[in-house]
Design a protein around this motif. Structure first.
Motif, PDB file in Angstrom:
ATOM      1  N   GLY A   1      52.787 104.573  39.258  1.00 39.51           N
ATOM      2  CA  GLY A   1      52.721 106.165  38.728  1.00 39.51           C
ATOM      3  C   GLY A   1      51.362 106.634  38.488  1.00 39.51           C
ATOM      4  O   GLY A   1      51.076 107.311  37.615  1.00 39.51           O
ATOM      5  N   ILE A   2      50.559 106.242  39.815  1.00 39.59           N
ATOM      6  CA  ILE A   2      49.179 106.811  39.819  1.00 39.59           C
ATOM      7  C   ILE A   2      49.043 108.343  40.549  1.00 39.59           C
ATOM      8  O   ILE A   2      49.809 108.289  41.649  1.00 39.59           O
ATOM      9  N   LYS A   3      48.649 109.282  39.697  1.00 42.23           N
ATOM     10  CA  LYS A   3      48.634 110.462  40.358  1.00 42.23           C
ATOM     11  C   LYS A   3      47.162 110.979  40.626  1.00 42.23           C
ATOM     12  O   LYS A   3      46.840 111.792  41.408  1.00 42.23           O
ATOM     13  N   GLU A   4      46.245 110.201  39.946  1.00 48.44           N
ATOM     14  CA  GLU A   4      44.763 110.556  40.219  1.00 48.44           C
ATOM     15  C   GLU A   4      44.395 110.383  41.415  1.00 48.44           C
ATOM     16  O   GLU A   4      44.927 109.351  42.126  1.00 48.44           O
ATOM     17  N   LYS A   5      43.513 111.142  42.187  1.00 49.67           N
ATOM     18  CA  LYS A   5      42.987 110.746  43.520  1.00 49.67           C
ATOM     19  C   LYS A   5      41.637 109.791  43.451  1.00 49.67           C
ATOM     20  O   LYS A   5      40.915 109.802  42.566  1.00 49.67           O
ATOM     21  N   ALA A   6      41.791 109.086  44.412  1.00 46.74           N
ATOM     22  CA  ALA A   6      40.452 108.393  44.669  1.00 46.74           C
ATOM     23  C   ALA A   6      39.267 109.376  45.073  1.00 46.74           C
ATOM     24  O   ALA A   6      39.359 110.334  45.796  1.00 46.74           O
ATOM     25  N   TYR A   7      38.013 108.856  44.908  1.00 47.08           N
ATOM     26  CA  TYR A   7      36.908 109.519  45.232  1.00 47.08           C
ATOM     27  C   TYR A   7      35.901 108.669  45.718  1.00 47.08           C
ATOM     28  O   TYR A   7      35.798 107.655  45.579  1.00 47.08           O
ATOM     29  N   ALA A   8      35.021 109.549  46.459  1.00 48.32           N
ATOM     30  CA  ALA A   8      33.704 108.962  46.983  1.00 48.32           C
ATOM     31  C   ALA A   8      32.483 109.687  46.930  1.00 48.32           C
ATOM     32  O   ALA A   8      32.585 110.801  46.559  1.00 48.32           O
ATOM     33  N   ASP A   9      31.383 108.789  47.144  1.00 46.43           N
ATOM     34  CA  ASP A   9      30.048 109.480  46.983  1.00 46.43           C
ATOM     35  C   ASP A   9      29.181 108.743  47.931  1.00 46.43           C
ATOM     36  O   ASP A   9      29.714 108.219  48.893  1.00 46.43           O
TER      37      ASP A   9
END
Length: 277
Positions: free
Chosen positions: A90-98
């Motif tokens: 149920g993961i809707k959040e997007k991964a991010y990078a820096d």
């Protein structure tokens, strides 16, 4: 004189790469290095010889099992063209990078997850990449993602023995693999391919999970072998493998996966599986 004569090697342009003459070359080490901020104790691959045997659900259940035992757990979804792990959790959040690296997304139960679907704008967007690119993405999920204090990183591998599987075997420091199968004779035959590939790649086999092994009827209490009689014992005996468990056909699991709530399952039936310490 022809190639292979030591007297000719001094001026040969192929001398440094090896051509059959002189001392044998050492095999190239293709092992990838984790991000400098990552800490992973054990990497466990979950594999199958073909699709449709419930490999991703077994990966999820193993991760949930170990998380409930108090371990810090992550899932690297290496099934790039058919990712299903985010949906199950149920993961809707997007991964991010820096500028430092990429960051996995935590499930409701605290399991770190990295999947290509966490990078796509829409979950239904197809990934139209060729094999070498797919392999490189999986490698990046290992090297560029910051996996913090992970005890067990489960790698949900795509079915078969193609580019991605080869990349995982060669590049990731696998402590072992779990092979997922189902009772059909055809699948048992394909399991042998997975066993032989692991042997060629010198990766230990932790054991085998037979999924969809039977259906337990709630009305009469009887077990029915929907996919026919199991042939897994023959494979286990032939290769000296351990049967980790037989999992039933369970509509509850299917419903929880569809709802994105797999972590609410009461019992995984994998509680007794022993993994490397």
């Amino acid at each position: 004189m022809g190639c292979g004569s030591s007297s000719d090697c001094g001026g040969c342009p192929s001398q440094s790469s090896g051509c059959g003459g002189g001392a044998p070359q050492q095999p190239q080490d293709l092992t990838a290095q984790l991000h400098e901020l990552s800490s992973v104790k054990h990497v466990i691959g979950v594999v199958s010889g073909k699709g449709g045997v419930g490999k991703s659900s077994v990966t999820s259940l193993m991760a949930i099992t170990m998380a409930r035992k108090g371990y810090k757990v992550g899932i690297l979804d290496a099934d790039i063209t058919g990712p299903s792990i985010p949906k199950m959790f149920g993961i809707k959040e997007k991964a991010y990078a820096d500028e430092i690296g990429m960051y996995p997304v935590k499930s409701k139960g605290g399991i770190d997850v990295m999947s290509v679907n966490l990078l796509l704008e829409n979950d239904t967007d197809p990934v139209l990449w060729r094999g070498p690119i797919l392999g490189n993405v999986v490698k990046q999920f290992y090297t560029d993602v910051i996996w913090k204090d992970i005890d067990y990183l489960f790698v949900d591998m795509p079915p078969g023995t193609g580019d991605v599987a080869i990349t995982v075997y060669q590049s990731l420091k696998l402590d072992g693999i779990i092979i997922v199968t189902s009772p059909q004779d055809l699948v048992s035959m394909i399991v042998e391919k997975a066993v032989k590939m692991a042997d060629l790649m010198q990766v230990p086999i932790i054991g085998v999970v037979e999924n969809y092994s039977y259906f337990h009827c709630p009305d009469n209490g009887k077990d029915y072998q929907i996919f026919g009689e199991s042939h897994i014992e023959e494979i286990l005996q032939k290769y000296g493998l351990l049967l980790l468990n037989r999992l039933p056909i369970d509509p509850t699991i299917a419903n929880l996966c569809d709802q994105g709530d797999i972590e609410s399952i009461e019992k995984t039936n994998l509680e007794n599986v022993s993994l490397p310490e």
